[in-house]
Design an enzyme around this catalytic site. Structure first.
Site, PDB file in Angstrom:
ATOM      1  N   SER A  39       0.844  -1.195   0.000  1.00 41.20           N
ATOM      2  CA  SER A  39       0.000   0.000   0.000  1.00 41.20           C
ATOM      3  C   SER A  39       0.878   1.243   0.000  1.00 41.20           C
ATOM      4  CB  SER A  39      -0.849   0.024   1.267  1.00 41.20           C
ATOM      5  OG  SER A  39      -0.041   0.443   2.369  1.00 41.20           O
ATOM      6  N   ASP A  40       0.282   2.375  -0.277  1.00 38.67           N
ATOM      7  CA  ASP A  40       1.004   3.604  -0.024  1.00 38.67           C
ATOM      8  C   ASP A  40       0.831   3.934   1.469  1.00 38.67           C
ATOM      9  OD1 ASP A  40       1.515   6.459  -2.197  1.00 38.67           O
ATOM     10  OD2 ASP A  40       2.425   5.930  -0.284  1.00 38.67           O
ATOM     11  N   TYR A  41       1.486   4.991   1.885  1.00 33.56           N
ATOM     12  CA  TYR A  41       1.617   5.296   3.307  1.00 33.56           C
ATOM     13  C   TYR A  41       0.247   5.524   3.973  1.00 33.56           C
ATOM     14  CZ  TYR A  41       4.111   7.257   7.371  1.00 33.56           C
ATOM     15  OH  TYR A  41       4.650   7.473   8.623  1.00 33.56           O
TER      16      TYR A  41
END
Ligand code: GLC
Length: 718
Positions: A260-262
């Site tokens: 995932s992104d942050y």
């Protein structure tokens, strides 16, 4: 130890925590304080498992890695080595130009070599995975992250993606690291160029323009994929099963790690797509997301979802196994510290060899936008007034500078001194703030300009005016910079503008005022030497823009590979008012500078355009060729571009599409024949039935120095 064996020895809790990614800072102290401080405070993780997470991010420094990993392994029960992941976007410690600049080189080998250099530097710091290449197609220069993309063309973005993946990964040896293509998918389509904003497009547009670069990275063997913050078709990418499982994994055959992104899993609540973290965990796991970066949905709720029968243990096992296989390939089960080496890192990073390559990258990425003949300057010039807010600063090495240090960046002033010594004089002239109104430094600069033979003005943006979360609703040059330029021009007509920016700016006024404009982008650690070398012709500009420069923001989105419409305004009428055509009352349709545009100090003549046949069967190929001759006074490089237009389709087709490019170098007077092979694959598109096919009919072919080239022949696919 093999991945499967390690998996077999893990408890369910250990498996679940292996899917969590924490920041490296968590492990730099052993008193547990930073486990509950800073970004970690919202993680609310069970301290018993904090040393069982699978991967770590945001690391810079070999010793940092050694300390963090040693603490981690000391604190861990199972001691399954974590791997370190880092944003190595345009260099690790030695920074090269932002990716929009590297793309402008139209040089696949250069992109490859720069990534390989970054991989070596990062591997010596203990980094195993780069969160790059970013391949998001972009059409809106207001978006801050255009700086890390390769621009508006699917094919060029794909070529740069593949070259970068291969540069990072090589043969996955000691100095290689795994690449992670991002942000899947269509993050660059954010409405109004506002970061994290809504993305909404047809599936056809998604597949035709935005997805191909990610697929090119997958086909090049990228080890990881990062999903984007945004929605696609109303569903956040983090939990978008159609996008991740159906397309990325089932259709494209990607069986690597998806991250995932942050905190993007948890942001599905903010999107209004999930009630709570538990639902986020469910949707993400159903989408086959493996690693959750810095949010706790998996850690806190996967076990509950398994107990409720909503998620199976096999789904968790599959995710853990993909991560363990990547670790096995990275060799960290044999040697947890992999390639980290404090002494070698200090010797190699930002060393002369890497500086030289970064300098070549900056020289070949720069784009000469305008030149009335004042460039190149003679090395015998009596005096140069170097003026402007970007003339004497290291803060021109780009927004994703991760390990780069400002005091290691060669300023333009230093670069000029390296060539003409004390014949360069400096005055700041104005500051870099986009909203500055301070004109107090202009007079000093004007006085200096009046005393020198030539003036070089270093204008543009600060490096933090682009990059993540750095979007701008106004992409003009600040008025105070125009004021400075106009006042200098009043006392000295010999003016060159070196532009430092992380995006295409709307610089029609600059184009009118400046005798010459050299766009350096954000050039990296060797910025000043590259700029000076180009200004004094130690290097010859060869860059060509890969993202359209609008005349005004009002034209955005504006891109070359657009559809023709039912009422096209003919190019010959560009500056005429033709009502009831797709046009403006107050402006031409044409951009200030078009895709593929860039000047040189020499001239290239294109002749002898050929096409091997006028008909092409599906199992055949054709060859388009041209002769290119250097008819000027400098040995130089040229990015020869090949475009095709599908004249009629079951759905409308772009006015032209880049289908090939070759960067050649020609000595003075030298001529080369450049050939492009046309294949059926090249002609395929998503047709009316959403099949990816080539349709019979007429195709026009173009070869030229930029996207304004005219068709010189056509063929029939039969
Ligand atoms: C950021 C960016 C992403 C980056 C990640 C880790 O928010 O969107 O590109 O790789 O977080 O720093």
């Amino acid at each position: 130890m093999k991945a499967q064996e390690i998996l077999n020895g893990m408890t369910l809790d250990e498996k679940i925590y292996h899917l969590v990614q924490m920041t490296t800072m968590t492990y730099l102290k052993t008193d547990g304080t930073n486990i509950v401080t800073g970004p970690n405070s919202r993680m609310q993780l069970d301290k018993e498992y904090i040393y069982e997470v699978g991967t770590l991010l945001n690391l810079v420094g070999a010793q940092t890695m050694i300390d963090a990993l040693t603490n981690f392994l000391n604190g861990s029960k199972k001691k399954v080595t974590p791997v370190f992941m880092q944003d190595v976007i345009h260099g690790h410690r030695t920074l090269y130009p932002i990716n929009l600049g590297v793309a402008a080189s139209f040089n696949r080998e250069l992109a490859h070599d720069l990534a390989a250099m970054a991989a070596k530097e990062a591997s010596l710091d203990g980094v195993s995975v780069a969160f790059a290449p970013m391949v998001d197609l972009v059409r809106d220069p207001r978006w801050g992250r255009v700086m890390e993309s390769s621009g508006e063309d699917p094919y060029l973005n794909g070529e740069m993606a593949a070259a970068t993946v291969k540069g990072f990964q090589g043969d996955m040896g000691k100095y290689n690291i795994a690449a992670c293509v991002k942000h899947y998918a269509a993050y660059g389509g954010a409405e109004a160029g506002r970061d994290y904003n809504t993305v909404d497009m047809s599936e056809r547009t998604l597949r035709q323009y935005y997805l191909p670069p990610y697929k090119a990275a997958v086909d090049a063997g990228v080890k990881m994929v990062m999903t984007a913050f945004n929605i696609v078709d109303g569903v956040p990418c983090s939990g978008n099963k159609w996008l991740v499982k159906d397309i990325l994994r089932d259709e494209w055959g990607f069986d690597g790690v998806v991250i995932s992104d942050y905190s993007a899993f948890e942001e599905m609540i903010d999107h209004g797509n999930c009630q709570d973290r538990k639902e986020c965990a469910y949707l993400a796991m159903e989408a086959t997301e493996d690693i959750e970066m810095m949010s706790p949905c998996y850690a806190l709720y996967l076990k509950e979802l398994i107990n409720e029968g909503k998620i199976t243990i096999k789904q968790v096992d599959d995710a853990v196994l993909r991560i363990l296989k990547l670790k096995e390939e990275l060799g960290v089960f044999e040697n947890p510290y992999r390639s980290v080496n404090v002494e070698e890192a200090a010797r190699v990073q930002v060393g002369p060899e890497h500086r030289a390559l970064a300098r070549c990258g900056a020289e070949e990425s720069a784009v000469l936008l305008k030149n009335n003949g004042i460039l190149p300057l003679s090395k015998d010039v009596k005096s140069v007034a170097l003026i402007g807010p970007n003339a004497n600063t290291g803060e021109i090495h780009g927004s994703w500078h991760c390990g780069g240090k400002i005091d290691e960046t060669i300023t333009v002033l230093e670069g000029f001194k390296n060539i003409i010594g004390d014949r360069v004089k400096y005055a700041k002239g104005c500051d870099i703030l986009y909203n500055s109104t301070d004109e107090s430094m202009i007079d000093e600069a004007v006085k200096l300009a009046s005393e020198c033979e030539v003036c070089v003005l270093c204008l543009g943006e600060h490096q933090e005016y682009s990059g993540e979360g750095n979007c701008r609703a106004n992409i003009e040059l600040p008025e105070v910079q125009y004021k400075l330029l106009e006042k200098v021009l009043e006392v000295n007509k010999n003016v060159v503008v070196a532009l430092f920016a992380g995006r295409p700016l709307a610089i029609s006024k600059l184009d009118e005022l400046a005798p010459a404009i050299l766009d350096m982008w954000m050039p990296g650690t060797e910025a000043g030497n590259a700029c000076a070398n180009l200004i004094f012709a130690n290097a010859i500009p060869s860059g060509k823009i890969t993202m359209t420069f609008p005349r005004e923001l009002g034209q955005v989105p504006i891109y070359y590979n657009a559809y023709r419409t039912g009422r096209p305004k003919l190019e010959e009428d560009d500056f005429n008012r033709v009502r009831f055509t797709s046009s403006y009352l107050d402006m031409p349709n044409s951009p200030l500078y078009p895709f593929g545009y860039g000047l040189s100090y020499t001239d290239f003549e294109y002749s002898d355009f050929k096409l091997s046949a006028s008909k092409m069967k599906r199992d055949e190929t054709l060859v388009a060729s041209v002769k290119v001759k250097n008819v000027g006074k400098y040995k130089a490089k040229e990015a020869v571009q090949f475009y095709i237009r599908d004249v009629v389709g079951s759905v409308v087709r772009p006015m032209k599409e880049l289908k090939g490019f070759e960067k050649i170098e020609l000595d003075i007077g030298e001529e080369k024949t450049v050939e492009f092979t046309i294949t059926e694959d090249m002609l395929k598109f998503w047709n009316k039935d959403m099949d990816f096919v080539a349709e019979n009919g007429k195709f026009e072919v173009f070869i030229g120095k930029d996207s304004r080239c005219k068709p010189y022949a056509s063929f029939e696919l039969v």
